[in-house]
Each structure stands twice: as structure tokens, then as C-alpha cells.
Write a protein that holds these residues in place. Structure first.
Motif, PDB file in Angstrom:
ATOM      1  N   SER A  68      77.488 -12.151  49.338  1.00  0.00           N
ATOM      2  CA  SER A  68      77.962 -12.341  47.914  1.00  0.00           C
ATOM      3  C   SER A  68      77.991 -11.340  46.942  1.00  0.00           C
ATOM      4  CB  SER A  68      77.802 -13.788  47.341  1.00  0.00           C
ATOM      5  OG  SER A  68      76.580 -13.883  47.330  1.00  0.00           O
ATOM      6  N   THR A  69      76.587 -10.931  47.030  1.00  0.00           N
ATOM      7  CA  THR A  69      76.195  -9.727  46.101  1.00  0.00           C
ATOM      8  C   THR A  69      77.129  -8.798  46.333  1.00  0.00           C
ATOM      9  OG1 THR A  69      73.850 -10.784  46.034  1.00  0.00           O
ATOM     10  CG2 THR A  69      74.390  -8.513  45.166  1.00  0.00           C
ATOM     11  N   ASP A  70      77.344  -8.218  47.276  1.00  0.00           N
ATOM     12  CA  ASP A  70      78.041  -6.973  47.541  1.00  0.00           C
ATOM     13  C   ASP A  70      79.571  -7.187  47.032  1.00  0.00           C
ATOM     14  OD1 ASP A  70      76.365  -6.231  50.647  1.00  0.00           O
ATOM     15  OD2 ASP A  70      76.080  -5.633  48.821  1.00  0.00           O
ATOM     16  N   SER A  71      80.144  -8.477  47.656  1.00  0.00           N
ATOM     17  CA  SER A  71      81.283  -8.837  47.375  1.00  0.00           C
ATOM     18  C   SER A  71      81.432  -8.729  45.861  1.00  0.00           C
ATOM     19  CB  SER A  71      81.693 -10.117  47.996  1.00  0.00           C
ATOM     20  OG  SER A  71      83.025 -10.401  47.627  1.00  0.00           O
ATOM     21  N   VAL A  72      80.485  -9.331  45.015  1.00  0.00           N
ATOM     22  CA  VAL A  72      81.056  -9.528  43.676  1.00  0.00           C
ATOM     23  C   VAL A  72      80.734  -8.282  43.042  1.00  0.00           C
ATOM     24  CG1 VAL A  72      79.530 -10.431  41.491  1.00  0.00           C
ATOM     25  CG2 VAL A  72      79.749 -11.727  43.363  1.00  0.00           C
ATOM     26  N   ALA A  73      79.687  -7.397  43.358  1.00  0.00           N
ATOM     27  CA  ALA A  73      79.703  -6.202  42.803  1.00  0.00           C
ATOM     28  C   ALA A  73      81.065  -5.108  43.065  1.00  0.00           C
ATOM     29  CB  ALA A  73      78.456  -5.251  43.455  1.00  0.00           C
ATOM     30  N   LEU A  74      81.435  -5.248  44.546  1.00  0.00           N
ATOM     31  CA  LEU A  74      82.581  -4.630  44.529  1.00  0.00           C
ATOM     32  C   LEU A  74      83.907  -5.334  43.852  1.00  0.00           C
ATOM     33  CD1 LEU A  74      83.947  -2.658  46.661  1.00  0.00           C
ATOM     34  CD2 LEU A  74      84.347  -4.443  48.276  1.00  0.00           C
ATOM     35  N   ILE A  75      84.004  -6.233  43.883  1.00  0.00           N
ATOM     36  CA  ILE A  75      85.223  -6.841  43.138  1.00  0.00           C
ATOM     37  C   ILE A  75      85.146  -6.315  41.601  1.00  0.00           C
ATOM     38  CG2 ILE A  75      86.530  -8.821  41.955  1.00  0.00           C
ATOM     39  CD1 ILE A  75      86.691  -8.578  45.202  1.00  0.00           C
ATOM     40  N   LYS A  76      83.951  -6.428  40.965  1.00  0.00           N
ATOM     41  CA  LYS A  76      83.773  -5.703  39.738  1.00  0.00           C
ATOM     42  C   LYS A  76      83.883  -4.410  39.514  1.00  0.00           C
ATOM     43  CE  LYS A  76      80.198  -9.162  38.087  1.00  0.00           C
ATOM     44  NZ  LYS A  76      78.845  -9.302  37.421  1.00  0.00           N
ATOM     45  N   SER A  77      83.849  -3.525  40.445  1.00  0.00           N
ATOM     46  CA  SER A  77      84.041  -2.227  40.489  1.00  0.00           C
ATOM     47  C   SER A  77      85.509  -1.756  40.613  1.00  0.00           C
ATOM     48  CB  SER A  77      83.277  -1.465  41.465  1.00  0.00           C
ATOM     49  OG  SER A  77      83.859  -1.894  42.926  1.00  0.00           O
ATOM     50  N   LEU A  78      86.408  -2.959  40.898  1.00  0.00           N
ATOM     51  CA  LEU A  78      87.845  -2.484  41.185  1.00  0.00           C
ATOM     52  C   LEU A  78      88.628  -2.854  39.782  1.00  0.00           C
ATOM     53  CD1 LEU A  78      88.384  -4.611  44.326  1.00  0.00           C
ATOM     54  CD2 LEU A  78      88.052  -2.207  44.268  1.00  0.00           C
ATOM     55  N   SER A  79      89.586  -1.957  39.745  1.00  0.00           N
ATOM     56  CA  SER A  79      90.489  -2.066  38.666  1.00  0.00           C
ATOM     57  C   SER A  79      91.371  -3.380  38.860  1.00  0.00           C
ATOM     58  CB  SER A  79      91.339  -0.658  38.730  1.00  0.00           C
ATOM     59  OG  SER A  79      92.357  -0.699  39.699  1.00  0.00           O
ATOM     60  N   SER A  80      92.072  -3.699  37.649  1.00  0.00           N
ATOM     61  CA  SER A  80      93.052  -4.737  37.752  1.00  0.00           C
ATOM     62  C   SER A  80      94.114  -4.695  38.841  1.00  0.00           C
ATOM     63  CB  SER A  80      93.709  -5.135  36.401  1.00  0.00           C
ATOM     64  OG  SER A  80      92.646  -5.378  35.507  1.00  0.00           O
ATOM     65  N   LYS A  81      94.515  -3.513  38.999  1.00  0.00           N
ATOM     66  CA  LYS A  81      95.574  -3.196  40.012  1.00  0.00           C
ATOM     67  C   LYS A  81      94.922  -3.456  41.354  1.00  0.00           C
ATOM     68  CE  LYS A  81      98.816   0.564  41.204  1.00  0.00           C
ATOM     69  NZ  LYS A  81      99.517   1.840  40.998  1.00  0.00           N
ATOM     70  N   ASP A  82      93.890  -2.612  41.583  1.00  0.00           N
ATOM     71  CA  ASP A  82      93.360  -3.052  43.032  1.00  0.00           C
ATOM     72  C   ASP A  82      92.933  -4.378  43.308  1.00  0.00           C
ATOM     73  OD1 ASP A  82      93.373  -0.590  43.475  1.00  0.00           O
ATOM     74  OD2 ASP A  82      91.269   0.199  42.690  1.00  0.00           O
ATOM     75  N   LYS A  83      92.592  -5.151  42.210  1.00  0.00           N
ATOM     76  CA  LYS A  83      92.358  -6.552  42.403  1.00  0.00           C
ATOM     77  C   LYS A  83      93.643  -7.385  42.822  1.00  0.00           C
ATOM     78  CE  LYS A  83      88.344  -6.965  39.398  1.00  0.00           C
ATOM     79  NZ  LYS A  83      87.938  -7.601  38.184  1.00  0.00           N
TER      80      LYS A  83
END
Length: 632
Positions: free
Chosen positions: A538-553
Motif C-alpha cells: 500500500s505504501t507504494d500505491s499511496v505514494a504513486l497515487i499522490k505523485s499523479l496529477s488529477s488528470k492521471d488519477k
């Protein structure tokens, strides 16, 4: 001294005088002897001149007397048969029913010898006697013929129930030994008499004719019920039922014929001479063979009317009758060719059936206006494989048929160009392996079936996945029916089925490309701070999601939603398909192999997109794995 000397001279002189006197007497005697010799010689010449002619006449008279004696003897010999005629006539005209048969036959023998002697004399005065003896021998021969036929008729009056002898495996009856001995004697005498009276060939003797006629009727009548049963047992209750081996009476018919024919051969051999066995045997069996051929002709008509289901009866008949011809030849040396020739029509029908079966299968598939919407295998597939399974029971006759056609000769084009009974070069391919040819025929059948099913599926079924299930189901049915039958050792090396299985699987998996594409992640190598693609947790997923822009999300959310929709739709459709057990397991395994790794990797990276609310991420890895496992 003088006196004694004179006395000696006087004595010698007296002896000389005596000698002279004896000489004179000798001369006188010699003269007398010479005179006697001269007179004797003269008398001898006179006697010789008188006796010589008498001696010559005596010698000629002796020769004449000898010739006369010989003529008298010849006349006596010539008259001897004539003297016997009245005695033999009484015996012969009395008939063998009143005279013991050995005496009757001896009388005919004596009459035959008498006729031969009269013919040898060649005297015109004997022509009337020759004619009378000929007539007498004809009367005797006719009466022997009547006895010959009566004995045969008596034995043939009661026909046998061939079915009973076959079922109970009892030896077929032969002519009794006593009757055989009598028939042999009669035939020998009739043949000799017929040859004496004319130049008629032995094969035209009346006994041969009567034997073939009487015993031929006996054989034919004994087999008539089996012939009728063979035709009646060909009728079926269900028109679409495939013929089952042994249900027709032709096998019992052949056994009955073999038993009767062999017994008949063993009966006639002691009656006729060796050089006539084959001719008498063939002539005797001819009417039964004609009836057998007629029966096969009727069965052939039935097979032609029901070719798709009863062609197997034709194969069985070829097997049974071919073996019958070989067995009879080994036991009697005869009948192989006429029995084998009786198969001609059925053999041609059986050869044509191979192409007709392929054509029927193709027409059935091409005439379909709808296919199962659940992708189920067609009954046509089961029917085609059932035919191939049934054919394995007839490998021997099929090998012969296929060898005569040649490899691939069963195709419609080959059949069209070779619609004749004349042999082709392929017919003489003695090295051809019949089992291998049958394997080729099975391969051609399956290839044609699957090719037509594929074409029909593309036309009538929507969606690659359904088409793939349809092909995979039919392949599974084919594979199972091969493995569970005698087709397995024959088609063990058939590799094309794997190709068809892979083709069906590929067609089905093509529909699963859509959800797979939503799981493919784009890697940006020029961006910093992104965790490694192989990372998890989950740590990797959380970090990755935070690093994404709104458009990417938003894009990730959309991809989860699209995956869920496509995946659920495919799972739902998968469950509506009717799949063979092995097909369902195999396709589920293939789907799981593709989807589960992709989804696991995608989920590891982006499952925190909705923070565990399940709004976008519908399945976690275990739930997806369970769903995929449920496809099997």
C-alpha cells in the motif's frame, strides 16, 4: 645148310601167294560194292524224284490246317459274346432291383467287354449284334442311372436346418458311407459304359448331371431360410440408427454355406475320379451360389437406400464373404473366384460410401441456418465421430477398399473421375498400409468437419469468443471420442487437432483483449519519484497515487471502471456458454493466466485510487482470483 634155307624160301613164297589170292578177292568184292553203290544211287534218285512233290504238298497242307484251326478258334471267340447275349440280357432286363447289384454290375461289365470284342472284329456280319449289345447296355445304364438318382434323392429328401447346425456347432451331415460306395460303383460302370457306346466326354456322363441337380437342390433348399433371414434382418426399426456389427444374418448364412459346401465336397470326392472333383463340386454348388449372389444384390439395394447408416453392413459383408472365399479355397481348392465376384456390387457401393459420408457431413453443416447460441458442440460432430468409431470394427475390409482407391481416392473429385470398377495403378500398391490409409481418411474427415464448422460459425455466430467456444467444444468432443475408442491407437499421432484447439482458444481469448488493455500501464522513465514497477504494497500505491496529477488519477479511475465493466460482461457471458468440461477448465486457465498477472500488477500500483471504498476498484487480487477460478 641148303636144305633149311630152301624150306624158309618155300614158306615165304607160300605166304606171298596167299596175299596175292586175298588181293584178288578184295578187288572182286570192291567191284561188287561199287556196282551196288551205283545201283543204290540210281534208285535213290528215282525215289527222290517220286517223293519230293508229295513232301511239299504235305507241308502246305499242314500250314493250311493250322490256319483253318486258327480261323475256327477266332470264329468261336467271335461267337462267344453272341452266345452270352441271351444270358446277360435276362440279367440286365431284370434290373438291379431284382438282381443283386454286384451281379448286375458284373453282367454289364461282361456285356461291355463283349461289345468291345465285337467292335474290334470289325466284321459286317456282327453289326446287328453290336447294335443289340449297345441297346442292352443302354438299358442297363438307364436302370443304373435310376438307382443312382434314387439313392441321391433319398438322402436329399430331408433338407437340413443350417441355422441349427451353425448355432450348435454341429458337423454338417454327409452322404452315408454305404451309399457312397454304391454310388461310386454305379458311377464307375456308367462312365465306362458311356465311353464304350460313344465318344462322349466323361464330364457329360449322366451321373454327373444327376448328382449336380439333386444335390444342388438339396444345398439350395437347406440355405434358403438363411438367405431370407439375411434380407429380413437388414430392415431397421429406426431409420437413422447406425448399423451394428453382427445384427444381420449374413454371417450365419456364410457359416451355413461353408459347412454345407465342405461336407458336400467330402461326400463327392469318393464317388468321382480326382480329375472330376472340381467340375462336379462347382456345378453342384452353382445354384446355391446364384441364390447367394441374388441375396447380396438385394442387400446392396438396401445399403444404397440407407447408405449413411448401413454402409457398415456393406463393410461387414465384404469381410465375411472374402474370408469365406479364402476358407473354401483352402479346404476344397474351388469357389474362390465365383464367391469373390458376388461381392462386386457391394464392393463398389462401399467404395462410393467413403466419399458420400464426407459429402453428407459437409452438406449437413453447410445447410445449417442456425447454430447453438451457447456455443455447444453440434450433433453432426458426434455423428461424424460415431461413424469413424464404427469404422474401426471393419478395418480389414476398409483397408482393402482404401487400398484399391489409393490415398485420398475417397474425395469427391477422385470419386467423380474414378467411377468405374476397373483397376487403377493405385489398386496395385501392395505396400500401402491399410491402417495408415484409414488414419488419413479420419484426418480428412475431421479437417473437413472443423473447416466447415469454422466457416459456418463465422457466418452465424457473433463475437470471437462465442466462435472460439464453438470450435473448442467441437474439438473437445472429437478429442474425447478419439481417446475413448479404437481410434486412439490409429490416430495417436494426429497433430492437427492441437492446432484446431489452439485456434479455438485464440478466438475466445481475443475477446479478453479489451479488459487486458485497461490493465496495461504506461511507464514514464523521465519522471522522478516514481516507485519501481515491480514494487508492491500500500505504501507504494499511496505514494504513486499522490505523485499523479488529477488528470492521471481520473484516467486510472476510468481504466478501473472500464475494466470492471468489460470483465464483468465477459465473466457473465462465459457463464452462459455451454462448454465441455475440459473446455471450460482450459479456457478458464488461459484467461486466468492472462488477466490475473496483469490485474495484480495494476492493482498493486493503483488500488489506493479510491482509498478502499470500492467505488472504482471493485476487486482486490484475491477476489479477482476467486472470480477467475469460478470460471472453470
Amino acid at each position: 645148310m641148303v636144305t633149311p634155307r630152301r624150306s624158309a624160301f618155300a614158306e615165304e613164297s607160300a605166304e606171298v601167294e596167299v596175299l596175292f589170292a586175298n588181293m584178288e578177292k578184295l578187288k572182286s568184292i570192291t567191284k561188287k560194292i561199287q556196282g551196288s553203290l551205283n545201283r543204290l544211287e540210281t534208285s535213290g534218285k528215282t525215289v527222290q524224284d517220286s517223293v519230293g512233290p508229295i513232301y511239299g504238298n504235305t507241308q502246305r497242307l499242314q500250314v493250311t490246317n493250322a490256319n483253318i484251326d486258327r480261323v475256327i478258334d477266332a470264329i468261336d471267340r467271335i461267337r462267344a459274346p453272341l452266345d452270352q447275349t441271351s444270358r446277360e440280357e435276362r440279367i440286365i432286363r431284370a434290373g438291379p432291383r431284382k438282381v443283386p447289384l454286384p451281379d448286375y454290375l458284373a453282367s454289364i461289365d461282361r456285356t461291355t467287354i463283349a461289345l468291345k470284342d465285337l467292335k474290334r472284329s470289325n466284321l459286317r456280319s456282327n453289326q446287328q449284334a453290336v447294335a443289340e449289345l449297345n441297346t442292352l447296355i443302354k438299358v442297363g445304364t438307364k436302370q443304373l442311372e435310376d438307382i443312382f438318382r434314387e439313392i441321391l434323392s433319398e438322402g436329399a429328401r430331408q433338407t437340413v436346418d443350417a441355422l441349427e447346425y451353425v448355432v450348435k456347432e454341429k458337423p454338417f451331415p454327409r452322404i452315408p458311407e454305404n451309399d457312397v460306395s454304391t454310388l461310386r460303383l454305379i458311377n464307375t460302370h456308367i462312365s465306362a459304359s458311356s465311353g464304350q457306346m460313344s465318344e462322349t466326354a466323361r464330364r457329360d456322363t449322366p451321373t454327373l448331371k444327376w448328382y449336380a441337380e439333386v444335390r444342388g437342390d438339396y444345398l439350395n433348399n437347406s440355405l434358403r431360410n438363411l438367405a431370407t433371414a439375411s434380407v429380413s434382418t437388414a430392415r431397421k426399426v429406426s431409420a437413422d440408427e447406425i448399423y451394428k456389427r453382427g445384427t444381420n444374418g449374413i454371417g450365419v448364412y456364410a457359416q451355413g454355406m461353408e459347412g454345407l459346401f465342405v461336407a458336400e465336397y467330402e461326400s463327392l470326392c469318393p464317388i468321382f475320379p480326382r480329375e472330376e472333383w472340381g467340375m462336379v463340386y462347382t456345378t453342384t454348388c452353382q445354384s446355391s451360389l446364384d441364390e447367394f449372389t441374388k441375396t447380396l444384390r438385394e442387400l446392396n439395394g438396401h445399403i444404397q437406400k440407407n447408405l449413411m447408416t448401413d454402409c457398415f453392413l456393406g463393410y461387414e459383408i465384404i469381410d465375411i464373404v472374402s474370408n469365406l472365399s479364402l476358407r473354401l479355397e483352402s479346404k476344397t481348392g474351388e469357389l474362390k473366384r465365383p464367391i469373390y465376384d458376388s461381392l462386386r456390387l457391394i464392393r463398389e457401393t462401399s467404395k462410393a460410401s467413403l466419399g458420400k459420408l464426407l459429402e453428407d457431413m459437409r452438406n449437413k453443416v453447410q445447410s445449417l441456418v442456425a447454430l447453438p447460441m451457447d456455443g455447444a458442440a453440434l450433433p453432426t460432430t458426434v455423428e461424424a465421430m460415431s461413424r469413424l468409431q464404427a469404422m474401426t470394427q471393419y478395418l480389414r475390409p476398409l483397408s482393402s477398399i482404401m487400398t484399391s482407391l489409393g490415398d485420398g481416392g475417397w474425395s469427391s473429385n477422385a470419386a467423380a473421375t474414378s467411377n468405374t470398377s476397373l483397376p487403377t495403378m493405385k489398386s496395385f500398391d501392395v505396400g500401402a498400409d491399410g491402417k495408415q490409409l484409414f488414419a488419413h481418411y479420419c484426418s480428412d474427415t475431421i479437417d473437413m468437419l472443423l473447416t466447415n464448422l469454422e466457416n459456418k460459425g463465422r457466418t452465424l455466430l457473433k463475437g470471437k469468443n462465442l466462435q472460439g467456444v464453438f470450435i473448442a467444444n467441437n474439438v473437445a468432443v472429437i478429442d474425447r471420442m478419439i481417446r475413448q475408442s479404437e481410434l486412439q491407437p490409429i490416430m495417436g499421432s494426429y497433430s492437427k487437432l492441437d492446432s484446431w484447439r489452439k485456434k479455438g482458444t485464440a478466438m475466445y481469448l481475443e475477446a479478453w483483449r479489451e479488459p487486458s488493455t485497461f490493465l496495461l500501464d504506461v511507464q514514464y522513465t523521465n519522471r522522478s519519484g516514481r516507485p519501481h514497477s515491480g514494487g508492491a504494497g500500500s505504501t507504494d500505491s499511496v505514494a504513486l497515487i499522490k505523485s499523479l496529477s488529477s488528470k492521471d488519477k481520473d484516467a486510472i479511475k476510468e481504466r478501473f471502471k472500464n475494466f470492471n465493466m468489460s470483465f464483468d460482461d465477459l465473466v457473465s457471458r462465459h457463464k452462459t456458454y455451454k462448454m465441455e468440461r475440459e473446455v471450460r477448465a482450459q479456457l478458464a486457465r488461459e484467461v486466468q493466466t492472462i488477466i490475473e498477472p496483469l490485474y495484480g500488477r495494476f492493482w498493486d500500483r493503483y488500488h489506493e485510487i479510491d482509498k478502499g471504498k470500492g467505488k472504482y476498484v471493485k476487486y482486490d487480487k484475491s477476489q479477482l482470483g476467486g472470480t477467475l477460478a469460478g470460471l472453470a
